[in-house]
Design a protein around this motif. Structure first.
Motif, PDB file in Angstrom:
ATOM      1  N   LEU A  12       0.809  -1.217   0.000  1.00  0.00           N
ATOM      2  CA  LEU A  12       0.000   0.000   0.000  1.00  0.00           C
ATOM      3  C   LEU A  12       0.846   1.274   0.000  1.00  0.00           C
ATOM      4  CD1 LEU A  12      -2.828  -1.059   2.491  1.00  0.00           C
ATOM      5  CD2 LEU A  12      -2.852  -1.128  -0.004  1.00  0.00           C
ATOM      6  N   ASP A  13       2.092   1.184  -0.428  1.00  0.00           N
ATOM      7  CA  ASP A  13       2.904   2.388  -0.572  1.00  0.00           C
ATOM      8  C   ASP A  13       2.209   3.364  -1.508  1.00  0.00           C
ATOM      9  OD1 ASP A  13       4.913   1.649   1.116  1.00  0.00           O
ATOM     10  OD2 ASP A  13       6.277   0.963  -0.434  1.00  0.00           O
ATOM     11  N   ASN A  14       2.199   4.635  -1.135  1.00  0.00           N
ATOM     12  CA  ASN A  14       1.589   5.716  -1.922  1.00  0.00           C
ATOM     13  C   ASN A  14       0.073   5.645  -1.987  1.00  0.00           C
ATOM     14  OD1 ASN A  14       4.231   6.688  -2.653  1.00  0.00           O
ATOM     15  ND2 ASN A  14       4.332   5.070  -4.193  1.00  0.00           N
ATOM     16  N   GLN A  56       1.252  -2.037   5.998  1.00  0.00           N
ATOM     17  CA  GLN A  56       1.471  -2.296   4.578  1.00  0.00           C
ATOM     18  C   GLN A  56       1.846  -1.035   3.801  1.00  0.00           C
ATOM     19  OE1 GLN A  56      -1.102  -5.073   2.628  1.00  0.00           O
ATOM     20  NE2 GLN A  56      -1.730  -6.076   4.522  1.00  0.00           N
ATOM     21  N   GLY A  57       2.153   0.039   4.523  1.00  0.00           N
ATOM     22  CA  GLY A  57       2.749   1.213   3.894  1.00  0.00           C
ATOM     23  C   GLY A  57       1.817   2.349   3.546  1.00  0.00           C
ATOM     24  N   ALA A  58       0.545   2.259   3.898  1.00  0.00           N
ATOM     25  CA  ALA A  58      -0.418   3.285   3.520  1.00  0.00           C
ATOM     26  C   ALA A  58      -0.270   4.548   4.362  1.00  0.00           C
ATOM     27  CB  ALA A  58      -1.840   2.753   3.658  1.00  0.00           C
ATOM     28  N   THR A  59      -0.721   5.657   3.782  1.00  0.00           N
ATOM     29  CA  THR A  59      -0.972   6.870   4.545  1.00  0.00           C
ATOM     30  C   THR A  59      -2.397   6.771   5.070  1.00  0.00           C
ATOM     31  OG1 THR A  59       0.547   8.227   3.239  1.00  0.00           O
ATOM     32  CG2 THR A  59      -1.200   9.381   4.464  1.00  0.00           C
ATOM     33  N   VAL A  60      -2.560   6.801   6.382  1.00  0.00           N
ATOM     34  CA  VAL A  60      -3.847   6.511   7.014  1.00  0.00           C
ATOM     35  C   VAL A  60      -4.511   7.800   7.501  1.00  0.00           C
ATOM     36  CG1 VAL A  60      -4.960   5.343   8.962  1.00  0.00           C
ATOM     37  CG2 VAL A  60      -3.119   4.196   7.699  1.00  0.00           C
ATOM     38  N   ILE A  61      -5.815   7.909   7.219  1.00  0.00           N
ATOM     39  CA  ILE A  61      -6.662   8.973   7.762  1.00  0.00           C
ATOM     40  C   ILE A  61      -7.776   8.297   8.546  1.00  0.00           C
ATOM     41  CG2 ILE A  61      -8.066  11.005   7.262  1.00  0.00           C
ATOM     42  CD1 ILE A  61      -6.850  10.964   4.413  1.00  0.00           C
ATOM     43  N   VAL A  62      -7.912   8.640   9.813  1.00  0.00           N
ATOM     44  CA  VAL A  62      -8.977   8.063  10.633  1.00  0.00           C
ATOM     45  C   VAL A  62      -9.954   9.157  11.061  1.00  0.00           C
ATOM     46  CG1 VAL A  62      -7.835   5.984  11.480  1.00  0.00           C
ATOM     47  CG2 VAL A  62      -7.399   8.164  12.619  1.00  0.00           C
ATOM     48  N   CYS A  63     -11.226   8.801  11.066  1.00  0.00           N
ATOM     49  CA  CYS A  63     -12.289   9.716  11.469  1.00  0.00           C
ATOM     50  C   CYS A  63     -13.134   9.060  12.560  1.00  0.00           C
ATOM     51  CB  CYS A  63     -13.202  10.059  10.293  1.00  0.00           C
ATOM     52  SG  CYS A  63     -12.388  10.889   8.925  1.00  0.00           S
ATOM     53  N   ALA A  64     -13.483   9.823  13.565  1.00  0.00           N
ATOM     54  CA  ALA A  64     -14.372   9.362  14.627  1.00  0.00           C
ATOM     55  C   ALA A  64     -14.688  10.568  15.506  1.00  0.00           C
ATOM     56  CB  ALA A  64     -13.740   8.234  15.437  1.00  0.00           C
ATOM     57  N   ARG A  65     -15.456  10.338  16.561  1.00  0.00           N
ATOM     58  CA  ARG A  65     -15.871  11.453  17.424  1.00  0.00           C
ATOM     59  C   ARG A  65     -14.863  11.764  18.519  1.00  0.00           C
ATOM     60  NH1 ARG A  65     -21.405   9.544  19.719  1.00  0.00           N
ATOM     61  NH2 ARG A  65     -20.202   7.598  19.761  1.00  0.00           N
ATOM     62  N   ARG A  66     -14.046  10.787  18.912  1.00  0.00           N
ATOM     63  CA  ARG A  66     -13.208  10.936  20.103  1.00  0.00           C
ATOM     64  C   ARG A  66     -11.777  11.284  19.735  1.00  0.00           C
ATOM     65  NH1 ARG A  66     -15.261   5.177  22.241  1.00  0.00           N
ATOM     66  NH2 ARG A  66     -14.677   4.804  20.080  1.00  0.00           N
ATOM     67  N   GLU A  67     -11.409  12.556  19.969  1.00  0.00           N
ATOM     68  CA  GLU A  67     -10.102  13.043  19.543  1.00  0.00           C
ATOM     69  C   GLU A  67      -8.959  12.320  20.254  1.00  0.00           C
ATOM     70  OE1 GLU A  67      -7.863  17.279  18.717  1.00  0.00           O
ATOM     71  OE2 GLU A  67      -9.296  17.160  20.378  1.00  0.00           O
ATOM     72  N   HIS A  68      -9.106  12.089  21.540  1.00  0.00           N
ATOM     73  CA  HIS A  68      -8.017  11.448  22.292  1.00  0.00           C
ATOM     74  C   HIS A  68      -7.654  10.098  21.688  1.00  0.00           C
ATOM     75  CE1 HIS A  68      -5.459  10.378  25.675  1.00  0.00           C
ATOM     76  NE2 HIS A  68      -6.112   9.235  25.773  1.00  0.00           N
ATOM     77  N   VAL A  79      -4.347   6.463  17.904  1.00  0.00           N
ATOM     78  CA  VAL A  79      -4.309   5.606  16.711  1.00  0.00           C
ATOM     79  C   VAL A  79      -3.318   6.157  15.693  1.00  0.00           C
ATOM     80  CG1 VAL A  79      -5.660   4.768  14.739  1.00  0.00           C
ATOM     81  CG2 VAL A  79      -6.644   4.702  17.034  1.00  0.00           C
ATOM     82  N   CYS A  80      -3.322   7.459  15.488  1.00  0.00           N
ATOM     83  CA  CYS A  80      -2.404   8.062  14.525  1.00  0.00           C
ATOM     84  C   CYS A  80      -0.948   7.839  14.921  1.00  0.00           C
ATOM     85  CB  CYS A  80      -2.697   9.561  14.389  1.00  0.00           C
ATOM     86  SG  CYS A  80      -4.141   9.944  13.381  1.00  0.00           S
ATOM     87  N   ARG A  81      -0.652   7.987  16.191  1.00  0.00           N
ATOM     88  CA  ARG A  81       0.723   7.769  16.649  1.00  0.00           C
ATOM     89  C   ARG A  81       1.181   6.347  16.356  1.00  0.00           C
ATOM     90  NH1 ARG A  81       0.038  10.824  22.495  1.00  0.00           N
ATOM     91  NH2 ARG A  81       0.397  12.954  21.747  1.00  0.00           N
ATOM     92  N   ARG A  82       0.318   5.378  16.632  1.00  0.00           N
ATOM     93  CA  ARG A  82       0.670   3.983  16.372  1.00  0.00           C
ATOM     94  C   ARG A  82       0.824   3.731  14.875  1.00  0.00           C
ATOM     95  NH1 ARG A  82       3.697  -0.072  17.179  1.00  0.00           N
ATOM     96  NH2 ARG A  82       2.733  -2.121  16.935  1.00  0.00           N
ATOM     97  N   CYS A  83      -0.039   4.328  14.061  1.00  0.00           N
ATOM     98  CA  CYS A  83       0.066   4.169  12.604  1.00  0.00           C
ATOM     99  C   CYS A  83       1.394   4.722  12.092  1.00  0.00           C
ATOM    100  CB  CYS A  83      -1.086   4.880  11.903  1.00  0.00           C
ATOM    101  SG  CYS A  83      -2.673   4.032  12.027  1.00  0.00           S
ATOM    102  N   GLU A  84       1.812   5.851  12.634  1.00  0.00           N
ATOM    103  CA  GLU A  84       3.076   6.447  12.215  1.00  0.00           C
ATOM    104  C   GLU A  84       4.267   5.565  12.589  1.00  0.00           C
ATOM    105  OE1 GLU A  84       1.461  11.068  12.511  1.00  0.00           O
ATOM    106  OE2 GLU A  84       2.747  10.245  14.094  1.00  0.00           O
ATOM    107  N   GLU A  85       4.191   4.918  13.746  1.00  0.00           N
ATOM    108  CA  GLU A  85       5.241   3.989  14.145  1.00  0.00           C
ATOM    109  C   GLU A  85       5.316   2.805  13.188  1.00  0.00           C
ATOM    110  OE1 GLU A  85       4.210   2.841  18.072  1.00  0.00           O
ATOM    111  OE2 GLU A  85       4.716   4.771  18.991  1.00  0.00           O
ATOM    112  N   LEU A  86       4.161   2.341  12.732  1.00  0.00           N
ATOM    113  CA  LEU A  86       4.114   1.154  11.886  1.00  0.00           C
ATOM    114  C   LEU A  86       4.513   1.434  10.442  1.00  0.00           C
ATOM    115  CD1 LEU A  86       0.755  -0.334  13.226  1.00  0.00           C
ATOM    116  CD2 LEU A  86       3.022  -1.347  13.504  1.00  0.00           C
ATOM    117  N   SER A  87       4.154   2.615   9.937  1.00  0.00           N
ATOM    118  CA  SER A  87       4.353   2.890   8.514  1.00  0.00           C
ATOM    119  C   SER A  87       5.536   3.797   8.217  1.00  0.00           C
ATOM    120  CB  SER A  87       3.098   3.527   7.920  1.00  0.00           C
ATOM    121  OG  SER A  87       2.910   4.834   8.449  1.00  0.00           O
ATOM    122  N   GLY A  88       5.903   4.646   9.190  1.00  0.00           N
ATOM    123  CA  GLY A  88       6.912   5.658   8.908  1.00  0.00           C
ATOM    124  C   GLY A  88       6.343   6.853   8.183  1.00  0.00           C
TER     125      GLY A  88
END
Length: 263
Positions: free
Chosen positions: A4-6, A29-41, A46-55
């Motif tokens: 999922l690069d790019n 698998q290399g994707a740039t992830v955008i997550v949406c939901a009501r709870r900012e915290h 989730v974003c921090r963990r995604c960044e650790e996994l994908s770079g």
């Protein structure tokens, strides 16, 4: 290169449960992830963990999927920040197991706004952008309840039947535009979905043999991102039961009222 690069993957209901695990597997698998939901915290975590996994940097937008005007705002922000969205995962939703004669109709209306209408609003906005790009993949999370309804799931099943019917028609409409549509029909998943849905607190224990691991299911879902697939159905025994329900409705009613009636 990762699969999922790019690729840009947008996930609603991405702060917990299956949506969270889809975000992590997409990142692996290399994707740039955008997550949406009501709870900012939770979204930040989730974003921090995604960044650790994908770079890659991950992104989040606070979104109540039941509010069309907020969907419009979020989509405009996404389109300004990203040239395209490759995969949309419509995961946001909730359920409540209760007899219909006791069901609060305001809650029923809210469930339709979240599970069905919110999904449709988001899909239309993103699909229009995908059509401009000439490619895309939409993953709609429905349920085995969309194929075999059981007691205490009248409203929830109705919303998921709607998602399944919508997805089947949408798949045909978008195919000429090179946009795939996949419907995911899971049985019970070991997530916090049941914190709201199951007021008794006993449902997951009673269906332990059928309960799905969200990590394994997310892997199966993400692995189909780059190819057309009509449906993902799990667990196998419930899919067999749902086919029996269609082919032999009388027997199906017996199964729905006995073996699969655990609410």
């Amino acid at each position: 290169m990762n699969r999922l690069d790019n690729k840009v993957v947008l996930i609603t209901g991405g702060s917990s449960g299956l949506g969270e695990q889809i975000a992590y597997e997409s990142a692996r698998q290399g994707a740039t992830v955008i997550v949406c939901a009501r709870r900012e915290h939770e979204l930040i975590s989730v974003c921090r963990r995604c960044e650790e996994l994908s770079g890659n940097q991950a992104y989040y937008y606070e979104l109540n999927i039941a509010q069309p005007e907020r969907i419009e705002e979020v989509c405009q922000e996404i389109f300004m920040a990203f040239p395209k969205v490759d995969i949309l995962v419509n995961n946001a939703g909730f359920g409540l197991f209760r007899d219909f004669l006791e069901f609060d109709m305001a809650t029923a209306e809210q469930m339709f706004r979240v599970n069905v209408l919110g999904l449709m609003y988001m899909t239309q906005k993103i699909a229009l952008k995908m059509a401009e790009e000439g490619q895309g993949h939409i993953i709609n999370i429905a349920s085995q309840a969309a194929k075999m309804a059981t007691t205490k799931s009248t409203i929830y099943s109705a919303t998921k039947f709607a998602v399944l019917g919508f997805s089947n028609a949408l798949r045909l409409e978008l195919k000429p535009l090179n946009i795939y549509v996949t419907t995911v029909n899971p049985g019970p998943i070991e997530t916090n979905f049941f914190n709201i849905a199951d007021e008794s607190g006993n449902y997951l224990k009673s269906v332990d043999a059928f309960v799905l691991d969200p990590v394994k299911l997310s892997r199966k879902i993400v692995n189909c991102f780059n190819r057309p697939k009509r449906e993902i159905n799990a667990p196998g025994i419930m899919e067999v039961a749902s086919k029996m329900y269609t082919l032999f409705p009388h027997i199906g009613d017996i199964l729905a009222a006995s073996i699969f009636n655990r609410k």
